[in-house]
Design a protein around this motif. Sequence first.
Motif, mmCIF file in Angstrom:
data_model
loop_
_atom_site.group_PDB
_atom_site.id
_atom_site.type_symbol
_atom_site.label_atom_id
_atom_site.label_comp_id
_atom_site.label_asym_id
_atom_site.label_seq_id
_atom_site.Cartn_x
_atom_site.Cartn_y
_atom_site.Cartn_z
ATOM 1 N N ARG A 12 -23.354 -43.536 40.684
ATOM 2 C CA ARG A 12 -24.395 -42.646 40.433
ATOM 3 C C ARG A 12 -24.696 -42.229 38.875
ATOM 4 O O ARG A 12 -25.516 -42.024 38.345
ATOM 5 C CB ARG A 12 -24.450 -41.469 41.353
ATOM 6 C CG ARG A 12 -25.013 -41.678 42.722
ATOM 7 C CD ARG A 12 -25.650 -40.527 43.666
ATOM 8 N NE ARG A 12 -24.624 -39.334 43.288
ATOM 9 C CZ ARG A 12 -23.664 -39.249 44.249
ATOM 10 N NH1 ARG A 12 -23.460 -39.858 45.291
ATOM 11 N NH2 ARG A 12 -22.858 -38.195 43.946
ATOM 12 N N HIS A 13 -23.358 -41.907 38.176
ATOM 13 C CA HIS A 13 -23.141 -41.125 37.085
ATOM 14 C C HIS A 13 -22.936 -42.338 36.156
ATOM 15 O O HIS A 13 -22.379 -41.898 34.916
ATOM 16 C CB HIS A 13 -22.327 -39.960 37.181
ATOM 17 C CG HIS A 13 -22.469 -39.351 38.307
ATOM 18 N ND1 HIS A 13 -23.727 -38.389 38.559
ATOM 19 C CD2 HIS A 13 -21.705 -38.863 39.391
ATOM 20 C CE1 HIS A 13 -23.269 -37.709 39.407
ATOM 21 N NE2 HIS A 13 -22.244 -37.879 39.981
ATOM 22 N N GLY A 38 -19.429 -40.848 43.237
ATOM 23 C CA GLY A 38 -20.755 -41.537 43.256
ATOM 24 C C GLY A 38 -20.526 -42.902 43.628
ATOM 25 O O GLY A 38 -21.637 -43.838 43.931
#
Length: 400
Positions: A12-13, A38
Motif C-alpha cells: 500500500r505504501h 501493507g
Amino acid sequence: MQVGSRVALAGRHGAILAEVVAFTAHLAEAMAFGPLDGIGPGTVATLVNAPGLAVGPGWLGRVVDPLGQPMDSLGPLPPGGLAMPVRAAPPNAGTRARLGPRLDLGVRALDAFATCRRGQRLGLFAASGVGKSTLLSMLARGAECDVCVLALVGERGRELREFIEDDLGPEGMARSVVVCATSDSTPLMRREAAFAALTVAEYFASQGKHVLLLMDTVTRFAMALREIGLAAGEPPATRGYTPSVFAELPRLLERAGPREEGNPGAITGLFTVLVEGDDHEEPVADAVRGILDGHVVLDRHIGERGRYPAIDVLRSLSRTVPGCLQPEEAALMRRARAILALQAEMADLVRLGAYRAGTDPAVDEALRLAPGIEAFLAQRKDERGTVDSAFAALAQALDG
C-alpha cells in the motif's frame, strides 16, 4: 526464478524488496528487506534485477545501508560507480598473493603480542560490555591503511553517530565508508550488510589500495543467517544454528585478504565475535577462530581490574608472527609472555601469603616485572603507536 532472486512486492505504501530464500511445492518463499506493512493476500510480486552496488571514489566519507542507499544527510551518492556483485567468490587460492609487510595497528598490546601483516584476518573475541567497540574505534582511528570500511551489523542505532563523530572524526571519516544495518533491521538487511561491506572493500582493493575492513560483529551476521535458514525450513543444528551458517562463514571471511598476484591491493580484516555467555567455545566463535589468521581475546576480569583495552595476551595470538618479527623482537615477546604466565600461575599463592620472596628467582623476577608489563598493555583511547614504538616500550618494561 531461483534462490537469491529478488522481487518487488506492491504494498500500500510503495514497493517492498524481497528475496527468494526457498521453494516449497513449486511455490517460492521470499523474505522481505523491510517491514511488511501493507502486504496481504493477492499482493503482486514482480521479478527485478539485482544489479549489485555501484561503488566509486565518491563513497568515501559516506554512510550507506546494505542496499547502497545513503543514510547520512549528504544527499545522493555520486553516479558512475563500478557495478560490483554483492555475492562474489574469494580470490583464487592458487594465484592469490602472499601476505604483505607487518602493519601498525596503533594498539600496543596487539602490535607487540599479536603483530599483524597486511592482508591478514584477525578475530576480536569478547563478551558484551568488555570494550570490544572501544577497541574497534582505536583501530579505526590509529591503524595504518589507505581506506577504512566499517561494517556495523546488527549494532545499536545510537552508536553510529557516536562512532563517526567521536571516534573517527572528520579526518578519519574522509578515508572511510560505513555500511550500517542496525539491530532493528530485518535478517536479510543484517546479512546483506556484511556482504556489502566486503564488496566496498573489494572495489578499493581492486584500485590498488590497502583497505582496513572492520566488522562488528560476525556473530550477528551468523544470527541473521540462522533466522533466514530457519524460515526457509532448514533443520536447526548446533545451538539452533542451521548448517548453511557454517557454510556461509568461510565464503564471507575468505573474501578478505590479499588480492590476485600482481594487484598491490589488499584487505586486512578485523572481525569482532560476540561470544555468548563468555563461552569462547560456542559454535560461531569456534568456527570463526578456525578460519581466521589469528585471534585476540578480551577478558571481562581484566576489564574489571580497570586495565583497558582488556586484551588477554596469553590467550591471543597471530599466526603470522614468525614471518614479521625480528629475532630480538620475538625474544622480547616470548620473555614477556613467560613472565605474565608465571605471574598468573603464582597469583593465588602470593595473594594468600603462601609464597616467600627469594624462594625462586624466576618467580621473584616475574612478580617484579609483571606490573610494568601490565602498565605497558594499558592504553588510552586517544593514544596511537607503531610496532617499533611498542617493542621499544616493551623492552623498557622488561628492563625493570
